[in-house]
Design an enzyme around this catalytic site. Structure first.
Site, PDB file in Angstrom:
ATOM      1  N   GLY A  43      42.287  36.971  35.045  1.00 36.95           N
ATOM      2  CA  GLY A  43      42.242  38.475  35.199  1.00 36.95           C
ATOM      3  C   GLY A  43      42.901  38.965  36.474  1.00 36.95           C
ATOM      4  O   GLY A  43      43.552  40.092  36.475  1.00 36.95           O
ATOM      5  N   ASN A  63      31.789  45.647  35.928  1.00 39.48           N
ATOM      6  CA  ASN A  63      31.105  43.990  35.787  1.00 39.48           C
ATOM      7  C   ASN A  63      29.744  44.032  36.465  1.00 39.48           C
ATOM      8  O   ASN A  63      29.088  43.114  35.942  1.00 39.48           O
ATOM      9  CB  ASN A  63      32.067  43.112  36.450  1.00 39.48           C
ATOM     10  CG  ASN A  63      32.569  43.565  37.633  1.00 39.48           C
ATOM     11  OD1 ASN A  63      33.293  44.680  37.763  1.00 39.48           O
ATOM     12  ND2 ASN A  63      32.288  42.860  38.819  1.00 39.48           N
ATOM     13  N   GLY A  81      39.690  33.973  30.169  1.00 46.88           N
ATOM     14  CA  GLY A  81      38.989  32.896  29.158  1.00 46.88           C
ATOM     15  C   GLY A  81      37.592  32.513  29.397  1.00 46.88           C
ATOM     16  O   GLY A  81      36.731  32.619  28.504  1.00 46.88           O
ATOM     17  N   HIS A  82      37.439  32.547  30.860  1.00 46.22           N
ATOM     18  CA  HIS A  82      36.036  31.979  31.275  1.00 46.22           C
ATOM     19  C   HIS A  82      34.988  33.401  30.951  1.00 46.22           C
ATOM     20  O   HIS A  82      33.748  32.949  31.069  1.00 46.22           O
ATOM     21  CB  HIS A  82      35.962  31.519  32.529  1.00 46.22           C
ATOM     22  CG  HIS A  82      36.209  32.541  33.528  1.00 46.22           C
ATOM     23  ND1 HIS A  82      35.139  32.970  34.561  1.00 46.22           N
ATOM     24  CD2 HIS A  82      37.131  33.317  33.823  1.00 46.22           C
ATOM     25  CE1 HIS A  82      35.693  33.763  35.480  1.00 46.22           C
ATOM     26  NE2 HIS A  82      36.862  34.405  35.036  1.00 46.22           N
ATOM     27  N   THR A 123      55.414  25.775  34.763  1.00 46.56           N
ATOM     28  CA  THR A 123      55.091  25.307  33.391  1.00 46.56           C
ATOM     29  C   THR A 123      53.843  25.523  32.999  1.00 46.56           C
ATOM     30  O   THR A 123      52.806  25.674  33.609  1.00 46.56           O
ATOM     31  CB  THR A 123      54.908  23.830  33.651  1.00 46.56           C
ATOM     32  OG1 THR A 123      56.245  23.319  34.042  1.00 46.56           O
ATOM     33  CG2 THR A 123      54.922  22.867  32.560  1.00 46.56           C
ATOM     34  N   CYS A 172      22.894  45.848  50.402  1.00 44.08           N
ATOM     35  CA  CYS A 172      22.755  45.183  51.870  1.00 44.08           C
ATOM     36  C   CYS A 172      22.124  43.913  51.439  1.00 44.08           C
ATOM     37  O   CYS A 172      22.382  43.319  52.668  1.00 44.08           O
ATOM     38  CB  CYS A 172      21.892  45.885  52.730  1.00 44.08           C
ATOM     39  SG  CYS A 172      20.361  46.447  52.094  1.00 44.08           S
TER      40      CYS A 172
HETATM   41  C1  LIG Z   1      36.233  43.321  35.615  1.00 40.81           C
HETATM   42  C2  LIG Z   1      37.005  42.154  36.163  1.00 40.81           C
HETATM   43  N1  LIG Z   1      38.190  42.266  36.406  1.00 40.81           N
HETATM   44  C3  LIG Z   1      38.897  41.025  37.081  1.00 40.81           C
HETATM   45  C4  LIG Z   1      38.196  39.899  37.286  1.00 40.81           C
HETATM   46  C5  LIG Z   1      38.785  38.724  37.871  1.00 40.81           C
HETATM   47  O1  LIG Z   1      39.010  37.896  36.718  1.00 40.81           O
HETATM   48  P1  LIG Z   1      39.238  36.137  36.988  1.00 40.81           P
HETATM   49  O2  LIG Z   1      38.271  35.855  37.705  1.00 40.81           O
HETATM   50  O3  LIG Z   1      39.674  35.340  36.050  1.00 40.81           O
HETATM   51  O4  LIG Z   1      40.514  36.558  37.784  1.00 40.81           O
HETATM   52  C6  LIG Z   1      36.682  39.843  36.922  1.00 40.81           C
HETATM   53  C7  LIG Z   1      35.982  38.588  37.029  1.00 40.81           C
HETATM   54  O5  LIG Z   1      34.803  38.667  37.467  1.00 40.81           O
HETATM   55  C8  LIG Z   1      36.288  41.115  36.331  1.00 40.81           C
HETATM   56  O6  LIG Z   1      34.821  40.930  36.201  1.00 40.81           O
END
Ligand SMILES: Cc1ncc(COP(=O)(O)O)c(C=O)c1O
Length: 378
Positions: A74, A154, A203-204, A240, A330
């Site tokens: 991401g 997130n 993917g994860h 690659t 905090c």
């Molecule tokens: C909203 C959001 N964007 C981007 C990322 C980054 O993804 P990656 O860890 O695969 O680089 C995350 C990962 O927590 C995410 O939750």
């Protein structure tokens, strides 16, 4: 002696791999090792595996295979969309929000610091949603714009109406990047409607492998690459390819789409059950963001009242065998605390815990967690 299995409620951080994904990856690892750029039979076989994976993802998202590019995840996809747009599409202004993931936030801040763009932040409403009227005002006052706003947050789970915001941005001839890392595999996209210029996946986050992801680049946008080198990914990303990762990514997305409705129903039930028990069996527990409204079904961010042991809540949960995540302003494990919680609850002394659900969780996981929390809170 058998140890009690730990409970994993941190699926927004990462998810366990689906055994069917592992199986598929191992099969390719065992039998196909050619370099996809080689023109001989070994290479062509692996090239075909990559292209089949690309076509699978494109079909699921209703776009063209040529609009999908594989990345390391991401963060790289977000960087490519943002930096590529600034380098190639004449972007003068970036509009973003203070609640974005650091993959976006640190990137736009750096570009502004370098004087390449003017950065404008959209206001956030009390419930953690983007103030769309303010976005409209910013769009009307700015030159050629890139708007980068996330689909689901997130930390607090708030969702953006991606189609409505995309149409608004396009009305002002802006470019729209939406960080869909948290919704990919959990939400259905129809990109044939052309409401967004860039989205991405890792993917994860949907029971696939780590270190691999993809970006969708709408065919009307021609941007320069972030990583130069060989001609891989149609010269959009040298190096690659991560063949096994790509196969795992496409398999995981296909599996996710196959079970998306049943998964949504199950996880929504877990989330609602947890909310109900927290509301009825605890005092003064609140939810961060719009948990009961437009919110992703995998995420529940809970704000606990301050207690003497409040700061140790995550630590105690961990000791009790429950993995979840912090995010208070905090007191989280992260140095400096969460920028998201700081924005929506400035000066709070409450403790935030993010519970995030995945397809391998059960109602018993939620009940055990709540029962444990009760021993500290009531
Ligand atoms: C909203 C959001 N964007 C981007 C990322 C980054 O993804 P990656 O860890 O695969 O680089 C995350 C990962 O927590 C995410 O939750």
């Amino acid at each position: 002696m058998n140890e009690t299995p730990r409970i994993y409620l941190d699926n927004a951080a990462t998810t366990p791999m689906d055994p069917a994904v592992v199986e598929k990856m191992v099969e390719v690892m065992k039998f196909h090792f050619g370099n996809p750029s080689s023109t001989h039979g070994h290479g062509r076989k692996v090239k075909n595996i990559i292209e089949e994976s690309r076509s699978k993802i494109a079909a699921l998202l209703h776009c063209k295979p040529s609009e999908i590019f594989f990345t390391s995840g991401g963060t790289e996809a977000d960087n490519l969309a943002i930096r590529g747009s600034v380098a190639s599409l004449g972007i003068e202004t970036i509009i973003s929000s203070p609640l974005e993931h650091h993959a976006v936030l640190h990137t736009v801040e750096e570009l502004a610091h370098q004087g390449k763009v003017t950065l404008k932040m959209v206001n956030i409403l009390d419930d953690g949603h983007v103030d769309v009227n303010h976005l409209k005002q910013l769009l009307s006052e700015s030159g050629k714009c890139l708007v980068t706003l996330m689909h689901a947050n997130n930390e607090i789970g708030n969702m953006l109406d991606i189609e409505a915001v995309g149409s608004l941005v396009h009305q002002f001839n802006g470019i729209f990047h939406c960080d869909t890392v948290q919704t990919m595999g959990h939400y259905e996209f129809d990109l044939s409607k052309n409401y967004v210029d860039f989205i991405c996946g890792a993917g994860h986050k949907f029971n696939g492998p780590k270190g691999v992801g993809f970006i969708y680049i709408n065919k009307s946008n021609h941007i320069s690459p972030l990583i130069t080198g060989g001609a891989q990914e149609r010269e959009m990303r040298g190096g690659t390819e991560n063949v096994y990762g790509i196969v795992g990514l496409a398999t995981a997305l296909e599996l996710s789409y196959g079970e998306i409705n049943s998964k949504k129903a199950k996880l929504l039930e877990l989330k609602k059950h947890m909310m109900h028990r927290l509301k009825t069996e605890f005092q003064n527990v609140e939810f961060n963001g719009d948990a009961e409204g437009d919110s992703l079904y995998t995420v529940l961010s809970v704000s606990f009242p301050p207690t003497e042991t409040g700061n140790l809540l995550l630590f105690n949960l961990d000791l009790a065998g429950i993995s979840c995540s912090g995010g208070s302003a905090c007191s989280s494990g992260a140095v400096g605390g969460s920028h998201v919680i700081k924005t929506i609850r400035p000066n709070t002394n409450r403790t935030t815990v993010r519970f995030s659900f995945g397809k391998f969780n059960s109602i018993e996981d939620v009940d055990t967690t709540i029962d444990k929390l009760k021993t500290w809170y009531n």
